[in-house]
Design a protein around this motif. Structure first.
Motif, PDB file in Angstrom:
ATOM      1  N   GLY A 187      -3.957  -6.397   2.869  1.00  0.00           N
ATOM      2  CA  GLY A 187      -4.099  -5.099   2.878  1.00  0.00           C
ATOM      3  C   GLY A 187      -4.328  -4.443   3.905  1.00  0.00           C
ATOM      4  N   SER A 218       0.737  -1.048  -0.096  1.00  0.00           N
ATOM      5  CA  SER A 218       0.027   0.072  -0.148  1.00  0.00           C
ATOM      6  C   SER A 218       0.777   1.276   0.033  1.00  0.00           C
ATOM      7  N   HIS A 260      -3.537   7.290  -3.504  1.00  0.00           N
ATOM      8  CA  HIS A 260      -3.550   5.937  -2.839  1.00  0.00           C
ATOM      9  C   HIS A 260      -3.590   4.761  -3.677  1.00  0.00           C
ATOM     10  N   GLU A 291      -3.228   0.494  -3.650  1.00  0.00           N
ATOM     11  CA  GLU A 291      -3.173  -0.811  -2.967  1.00  0.00           C
ATOM     12  C   GLU A 291      -3.220  -2.136  -3.598  1.00  0.00           C
TER      13      GLU A 291
END
Length: 402
Positions: free
Chosen positions: A147, A57, A69, A71
């Motif tokens: 995650g 991430s 962002h 991930e």
């Protein structure tokens, strides 16, 4: 599907173009991996099974007010089935790609986002962590190595956008998410969810509720037919904080169908997420008592949970220093029932049709700028059932922030 891929590639391209024209790009991120070694329960003897889960991430601060962002996660099949040096089946997933524009007007910060994937799911504490900068508050039972999100009551999954308003004059944030996915029925579904979160010294709260509208042409000549709605809602709540005795609560349900013909509003037990966890802090040890009833899809994601309904006792030491190392020891004991939910209490005589008792000593320490977790899990019920070779598993995990 083609439109979704075009959106994702366009978003990634926009990120790198923006990064190229900015002189002050800042990057931070998390990475983690977990190896799970056990014996295949379907085999009569010892048959080693090694699976690996990992995630990455990252956050790019393209400028002070433009953030993205990304991930990704990966889970493998048994690496020892043939050889670790040969090709092995694996599941790769893009969990989140998002681009956020932050603006501020007096005592209000506004976060306008476009995203693809699962974005700030309810059930996870990631919304509170991003908005208020708090430390994780989620249950240790719901940790995941696929995650940062961890526990998910229902995901905000699809392609769309959101607008979150953070009031700097008070620790309060509220937002609206609008997105499209293809998760229900055979048509595209338009979704809208409202969000509210707040963090005070002895109270943290995160709530979301929404509706999904399947869009189809039906069998008529109409351009658009809406014959069913799907409702959902969930919350996280912590009374106290990590330094005091506290009570952590999670509850919610998702994809509850609603039509004009329905005279009652029914919530299915197998789609309802309930977790209650009193947390006690003593001078030398901490004690967490957890009662849970989880949908099967959620329970399968958590490596510390064996069934869909049950209770867990987690006793662990306060973190202490030994030279340059920080150490934490713990023992987790769990009684769980597979395929059962909270409504099974109405017929408790059937609870023990399929049950599991597990005992899991574990150790957590710092290692190479990260955290190393090791655990031995033993299930005495497997021994009682004549499956002694598969009654154990060893889990080794590592997470690092950079």
């Amino acid at each position: 599907m083609i439109k979704n891929k075009c959106f994702i590639f366009s978003l990634i391209f926009s990120v790198f173009v923006a990064a190229d024209i900015s002189a002050d790009v800042f990057f931070s991120g998390f990475a983690g991996a977990k190896a799970d070694l056990s014996s295949d329960p379907q085999s009569s003897g010892f048959d080693p099974d090694l699976k690996v889960q990992s995630f990455f991430s990252g956050q790019f601060n393209i400028s002070e007010n433009v953030i993205t962002h990304m991930e990704f996660s990966l889970g493998t099949a048994n690496l020892l089935e043939d050889s670790i040096f040969t090709k092995t089946d694996a599941q790769f997933q893009v969990d989140e790609i998002s681009l956020i524009l932050r603006t501020q007007f007096y005592s209000v910060k506004n976060y306008l986002s476009v995203f693809a994937g699962t974005y700030e799911p309810i059930g996870s504490d990631i919304f509170l962590r991003r908005q208020f900068g708090i430390q994780p508050i989620s249950s240790r039972l719901t940790e995941s190595w696929l995650g940062l999100a961890g526990s998910v009551i229902y995901p905000l999954f699809g392609v769309g956008g959101s607008d979150v308003i953070h009031f700097t004059s008070a620790p309060v944030a509220t937002g609206l998410y609008v997105y499209v996915n293809h998760e229900l029925d055979d048509s595209y579904v338009w979704n809208s969810d409202a969000r509210f979160g707040c963090v005070f010294r002895f109270f943290a709260f995160d709530m979301a509720c929404g509706i999904g509208v399947p869009l189809s042409s039906g069998d008529s000549d109409a351009f658009l037919v809406i014959d069913k709605l799907y409702c959902r809602g969930a919350f996280n709540m912590l009374f106290g904080n990590k330094y005091t005795n506290s009570l952590y609560l999670q509850a919610g349900t998702s994809e509850v169908p609603l039509t004009k013909k329905d005279s009652t509003f029914e919530i299915a037990a197998d789609k309802t997420y309930i977790l209650m966890e009193p947390r006690f802090r003593f001078p030398q040890v901490n004690v967490n008592i957890t009662i849970f009833s989880l949908p099967a899809d959620s329970a399968d994601e958590f490596y510390l949970i064996d069934g869909t309904f049950g209770a867990n006792l987690d006793v662990f030491s306060n973190t202490f220093n030994s030279g340059t190392k920080t150490l934490m020891f713990g023992l987790s004991s769990q009684l769980s029932f597979n395929g059962k939910y909270f409504d099974a209490l109405l017929a408790p005589q059937d609870l023990f049709d399929d049950w599991t008792l597990s005992v899991s000593p574990y150790l957590q320490t710092n290692f190479c700028n990260g955290e190393l977790h090791t655990m031995l899990q033993v299930r005495p019920t497997d021994i009682f059932d004549g499956n002694g070779a598969s009654c154990w598993s060893v889990k080794i995990g590592y997470k690092s922030q950079f």
